[in-house]
Structures are given as C-alpha cells and as structure tokens.
Design a protein around this motif. Structure first.
Motif, PDB file in Angstrom:
ATOM      1  N   ASN A 244     -16.276 -35.222 -21.636  1.00 61.28           N
ATOM      2  CA  ASN A 244     -15.146 -36.162 -21.605  1.00 61.28           C
ATOM      3  C   ASN A 244     -14.236 -36.089 -22.825  1.00 61.28           C
ATOM      4  OD1 ASN A 244     -16.453 -37.010 -19.312  1.00 61.28           O
ATOM      5  ND2 ASN A 244     -16.556 -39.167 -19.874  1.00 61.28           N
ATOM      6  N   LEU A 245     -14.756 -35.618 -23.954  1.00 60.16           N
ATOM      7  CA  LEU A 245     -13.939 -35.588 -25.174  1.00 60.16           C
ATOM      8  C   LEU A 245     -13.796 -34.188 -25.763  1.00 60.16           C
ATOM      9  CD1 LEU A 245     -12.263 -37.074 -27.271  1.00 60.16           C
ATOM     10  CD2 LEU A 245     -14.387 -37.683 -28.453  1.00 60.16           C
ATOM     11  N   ASP A 246     -14.920 -33.515 -26.037  1.00 62.94           N
ATOM     12  CA  ASP A 246     -14.838 -32.169 -26.614  1.00 62.94           C
ATOM     13  C   ASP A 246     -14.009 -31.249 -25.718  1.00 62.94           C
ATOM     14  OD1 ASP A 246     -16.585 -33.272 -28.428  1.00 62.94           O
ATOM     15  OD2 ASP A 246     -18.289 -31.983 -27.921  1.00 62.94           O
ATOM     16  N   ALA A 247     -14.240 -31.332 -24.403  1.00 59.88           N
ATOM     17  CA  ALA A 247     -13.528 -30.456 -23.462  1.00 59.88           C
ATOM     18  C   ALA A 247     -12.031 -30.733 -23.469  1.00 59.88           C
ATOM     19  CB  ALA A 247     -14.095 -30.632 -22.058  1.00 59.88           C
ATOM     20  N   VAL A 248     -11.652 -31.993 -23.617  1.00 61.48           N
ATOM     21  CA  VAL A 248     -10.225 -32.331 -23.672  1.00 61.48           C
ATOM     22  C   VAL A 248      -9.605 -31.731 -24.936  1.00 61.48           C
ATOM     23  CG1 VAL A 248      -8.546 -34.214 -23.738  1.00 61.48           C
ATOM     24  CG2 VAL A 248     -10.584 -34.420 -22.317  1.00 61.48           C
ATOM     25  N   PHE A 249     -10.335 -31.772 -26.042  1.00 62.04           N
ATOM     26  CA  PHE A 249      -9.882 -31.124 -27.273  1.00 62.04           C
ATOM     27  C   PHE A 249      -9.663 -29.628 -27.039  1.00 62.04           C
ATOM     28  CE2 PHE A 249     -11.182 -28.536 -30.920  1.00 62.04           C
ATOM     29  CZ  PHE A 249     -10.241 -28.908 -31.866  1.00 62.04           C
ATOM     30  N   HIS A 250     -10.659 -28.957 -26.435  1.00 63.17           N
ATOM     31  CA  HIS A 250     -10.549 -27.508 -26.203  1.00 63.17           C
ATOM     32  C   HIS A 250      -9.349 -27.183 -25.308  1.00 63.17           C
ATOM     33  CE1 HIS A 250     -14.293 -27.104 -28.204  1.00 63.17           C
ATOM     34  NE2 HIS A 250     -15.076 -27.399 -27.186  1.00 63.17           N
ATOM     35  N   CYS A 251      -9.191 -27.951 -24.228  1.00 60.80           N
ATOM     36  CA  CYS A 251      -8.113 -27.667 -23.270  1.00 60.80           C
ATOM     37  C   CYS A 251      -6.743 -27.948 -23.881  1.00 60.80           C
ATOM     38  CB  CYS A 251      -8.312 -28.484 -21.999  1.00 60.80           C
ATOM     39  SG  CYS A 251      -9.755 -27.994 -21.039  1.00 60.80           S
ATOM     40  N   CYS A 252      -6.627 -29.056 -24.602  1.00 59.27           N
ATOM     41  CA  CYS A 252      -5.350 -29.386 -25.230  1.00 59.27           C
ATOM     42  C   CYS A 252      -4.982 -28.344 -26.288  1.00 59.27           C
ATOM     43  CB  CYS A 252      -5.400 -30.773 -25.869  1.00 59.27           C
ATOM     44  SG  CYS A 252      -5.330 -32.135 -24.690  1.00 59.27           S
ATOM     45  N   GLN A 253      -5.967 -27.915 -27.061  1.00 58.45           N
ATOM     46  CA  GLN A 253      -5.679 -26.938 -28.113  1.00 58.45           C
ATOM     47  C   GLN A 253      -5.215 -25.616 -27.515  1.00 58.45           C
ATOM     48  OE1 GLN A 253      -8.884 -25.357 -30.780  1.00 58.45           O
ATOM     49  NE2 GLN A 253      -7.666 -26.352 -32.384  1.00 58.45           N
TER      50      GLN A 253
ATOM     51  N   ALA B  78     -21.444 -44.221 -23.869  1.00 61.12           N
ATOM     52  CA  ALA B  78     -20.909 -42.868 -24.039  1.00 61.12           C
ATOM     53  C   ALA B  78     -19.573 -42.729 -23.319  1.00 61.12           C
ATOM     54  CB  ALA B  78     -21.906 -41.832 -23.526  1.00 61.12           C
ATOM     55  N   TYR B  79     -19.495 -43.235 -22.099  1.00 59.17           N
ATOM     56  CA  TYR B  79     -18.244 -43.157 -21.343  1.00 59.17           C
ATOM     57  C   TYR B  79     -17.132 -43.905 -22.071  1.00 59.17           C
ATOM     58  CZ  TYR B  79     -14.994 -43.323 -17.416  1.00 59.17           C
ATOM     59  OH  TYR B  79     -13.876 -43.188 -16.613  1.00 59.17           O
ATOM     60  N   SER B  80     -17.429 -45.117 -22.501  1.00 55.68           N
ATOM     61  CA  SER B  80     -16.416 -45.928 -23.182  1.00 55.68           C
ATOM     62  C   SER B  80     -15.953 -45.261 -24.471  1.00 55.68           C
ATOM     63  CB  SER B  80     -16.979 -47.319 -23.480  1.00 55.68           C
ATOM     64  OG  SER B  80     -17.370 -47.985 -22.293  1.00 55.68           O
ATOM     65  N   ALA B  81     -16.902 -44.776 -25.264  1.00 50.63           N
ATOM     66  CA  ALA B  81     -16.555 -44.149 -26.539  1.00 50.63           C
ATOM     67  C   ALA B  81     -15.781 -42.851 -26.325  1.00 50.63           C
ATOM     68  CB  ALA B  81     -17.819 -43.885 -27.356  1.00 50.63           C
ATOM     69  N   SER B  82     -16.182 -42.074 -25.325  1.00 51.36           N
ATOM     70  CA  SER B  82     -15.494 -40.799 -25.077  1.00 51.36           C
ATOM     71  C   SER B  82     -14.055 -41.040 -24.642  1.00 51.36           C
ATOM     72  CB  SER B  82     -16.243 -39.982 -24.019  1.00 51.36           C
ATOM     73  OG  SER B  82     -16.179 -40.587 -22.732  1.00 51.36           O
ATOM     74  N   LYS B  83     -13.831 -42.052 -23.811  1.00 50.62           N
ATOM     75  CA  LYS B  83     -12.472 -42.326 -23.342  1.00 50.62           C
ATOM     76  C   LYS B  83     -11.618 -42.948 -24.448  1.00 50.62           C
ATOM     77  CE  LYS B  83     -12.906 -40.683 -19.185  1.00 50.62           C
ATOM     78  NZ  LYS B  83     -12.165 -39.470 -18.775  1.00 50.62           N
ATOM     79  N   ALA B  84     -12.229 -43.723 -25.338  1.00 48.92           N
ATOM     80  CA  ALA B  84     -11.505 -44.194 -26.523  1.00 48.92           C
ATOM     81  C   ALA B  84     -11.098 -43.008 -27.384  1.00 48.92           C
ATOM     82  CB  ALA B  84     -12.368 -45.168 -27.322  1.00 48.92           C
ATOM     83  N   GLY B  85     -11.972 -42.010 -27.456  1.00 48.46           N
ATOM     84  CA  GLY B  85     -11.661 -40.798 -28.194  1.00 48.46           C
ATOM     85  C   GLY B  85     -10.492 -40.036 -27.594  1.00 48.46           C
TER      86      GLY B  85
ATOM     87  N   PHE C  10     -24.009 -35.155 -23.521  1.00 47.01           N
ATOM     88  CA  PHE C  10     -23.409 -34.589 -22.310  1.00 47.01           C
ATOM     89  C   PHE C  10     -22.038 -35.203 -22.046  1.00 47.01           C
ATOM     90  CE2 PHE C  10     -22.719 -35.429 -17.729  1.00 47.01           C
ATOM     91  CZ  PHE C  10     -22.412 -34.137 -17.328  1.00 47.01           C
ATOM     92  N   VAL C  11     -21.954 -36.523 -22.098  1.00 47.36           N
ATOM     93  CA  VAL C  11     -20.700 -37.209 -21.791  1.00 47.36           C
ATOM     94  C   VAL C  11     -19.640 -36.886 -22.836  1.00 47.36           C
ATOM     95  CG1 VAL C  11     -19.590 -39.467 -21.528  1.00 47.36           C
ATOM     96  CG2 VAL C  11     -21.823 -39.040 -20.482  1.00 47.36           C
ATOM     97  N   MET C  12     -20.011 -36.901 -24.096  1.00 46.17           N
ATOM     98  CA  MET C  12     -19.031 -36.599 -25.144  1.00 46.17           C
ATOM     99  C   MET C  12     -18.533 -35.156 -25.029  1.00 46.17           C
ATOM    100  SD  MET C  12     -18.608 -39.460 -26.653  1.00 46.17           S
ATOM    101  CE  MET C  12     -17.788 -39.181 -28.206  1.00 46.17           C
ATOM    102  N   SER C  13     -19.436 -34.242 -24.665  1.00 46.38           N
ATOM    103  CA  SER C  13     -19.066 -32.830 -24.536  1.00 46.38           C
ATOM    104  C   SER C  13     -18.040 -32.631 -23.418  1.00 46.38           C
ATOM    105  CB  SER C  13     -20.324 -32.002 -24.259  1.00 46.38           C
ATOM    106  OG  SER C  13     -19.995 -30.651 -24.040  1.00 46.38           O
TER     107      SER C  13
END
Length: 246
Positions: free
Chosen positions: A112-121, A152-159, A107-110
């Motif tokens: 905090n990280l996947d969504a940022v990828f989608h929005c940036c792209q 999860a929070y730490s890893a997602s924000k590092a991502g 949930f957190v990776m989706s």
C-alpha cells in the motif's frame, strides 16, 4: 482547458479489478492508451482485452526493479508516459493492535505504501523527460480517521497522503500534477466479502447512507488524470459520502 484531451499513455496499477478497472475503462474511453498492471498477468491481459487500445502486464509493484522494468517496457511499447493511477492495495489483517501481526504490517506497508513510492518514482522520472504528467494515488478515508483494528491499512493510507503532498509540492513548478483520492467504503468485490453486520456498520458511518460506487471514484480519478486538472496538486480529494473530517 475544454474539449478533447491529448491522447496519453496511462498506467493503472491493480487495474484488472476493484477500483482500478473502472478507472482504466474511463481513461481508455477518453482515447488514452492504458497499461493495466496486475500481479496476475493473465487477469491483466483479460481485463485489457475488454478495453480499446489497452495492454495487460504482470507486475509485482512491491518489487522496485520490476516496476522500473515494466515502466520502461510500457514506454517502449506505447509511448511517453503521461498518466499514473495507483490502485493496487490490500486491507490486510483485521486485529486488535496489541495482537496485530508484524508480518501483516509489513505486507500491507509494502503493497500500500512502498509500492506507491516505487511506481510514483518510476513515473516521475519518465514524466520529467516530457515535462508533463498526472499522478493519482488511491488512498482512503482510513488514512485520515484511522480505523480501529486496521492499523496497517490506516497507517499505509496516511503515508500515501503524505507522499502525495510531498511529491506534489516538489513538482508544483512543473506541469506534473500529483493528487490523491480518499474514498470511504466503495461497492467492489472486496466489500462483498464482508458480513452483513459489518457492511451495516460501514454504511452507518457514511452520512449519505449508502456505499459509494466504483464509477463515482472513477469519475473523480478521471478528472484528476486530465489536462483540466491544472491548478490542483498535492491535494486530497474525498469520495466519502460526507464522511470527510478534514
């Protein structure tokens, strides 16, 4: 570049509350047309109604097609996209690593990280059409330090930090600038849910001795989203009250 800015179209994800709304308000005050995205459409519309020239949109940023469709809609209704600020995110579960729930990780990776990828792209595809853009991703000091019981929070924000650096370097020869902000604990409604003991622990890690204010983050994000931010890209900007480690 001094003086007034060219009015742009800006998307702020998670813009109905938290850090997102103060950032959206700052952009709107500069004359930008702000699209506030939130998973709760009514909340987004209500937040947009408080700002001049803003519109609210119900968008699930974890859904790649929803992001693409909403981006197309914003461009069609407001004009060419000039600014993206990604603020949507979640702390997720707090648990020892050995017991950390895999569904919480996903949930957190989706979000905090996947969504940022989608929005940036989606944003970059639009910005490449005009040759101009400013992207500001909201990471966290946790992405540098790694918070215990918040893997999860730490890893997602590092991502998010790594993603920002990669996109920024790739687009460095264009006029698209991509940076991220790494706040320490900021006084938002999310922080108000913490126990007094945990708040005291969080503050104890900040050399300045207090929580950050949302307006302090918004001030930095506003500059990173501006034309003046022309020589910084792929960079990480701390708003941590002296907590920064690198």
């Amino acid at each position: 570049m001094q003086g007034s800015e060219t009015p742009r179209v800006a998307i702020v994800t998670g813009g109905a509350g938290g850090l997102g709304f103060p950032i959206a308000a700052r952009l709107a005050a500069k004359g930008h047309k702000v699209a506030i995205w939130d998973i709760d459409g009514d909340r987004a519309v209500a937040a947009a109604a408080k700002l001049p020239g803003a519109r609210g949109y119900a968008v699930d940023v974890t859904d790649e097609k929803a992001v693409a469709d909403a981006t197309t809609r914003v461009v069609g209704e407001l004009g060419p996209l000039g600014i993206l600020v990604t603020c949507a995110g979640h702390n997720g579960p707090l648990a020892p690593f050995a017991e950390y729930p895999s569904e919480g990780w996903r949930f957190v990776m989706s979000l905090n990280l996947d969504a940022v990828f989608h929005c940036c792209q989606a944003a970059v595809r639009e910005m490449l059409k005009t040759g101009y853009g400013r992207i500001v991703n909201m990471a966290s000091i946790a992405g540098k330090e790694g918070n215990p019981n918040a893997v999860a929070y730490s890893a997602s924000k590092a991502g998010v930090i790594g993603l920002t650096k990669s996109i920024g370097k790739e687009l460095a020869t264009t006029q698209i600038r991509v940076n991220c902000v790494t706040p320490a604990a900021i006084e938002t409604e999310m922080l108000q849910q913490l126990t007094p003991e945990f708040r005291a622990y969080v503050v104890s890690k900040i050399p300045v001795g207090r929580l950050g204010q949302a307006e302090e983050v918004a001030a930095l994000a506003g500059w990173l989203a501006s034309e003046e931010c022309s020589f910084s890209t792929g960079a990480v900007f701390d708003v941590s009250g002296g907590r920064a480690t690198y």
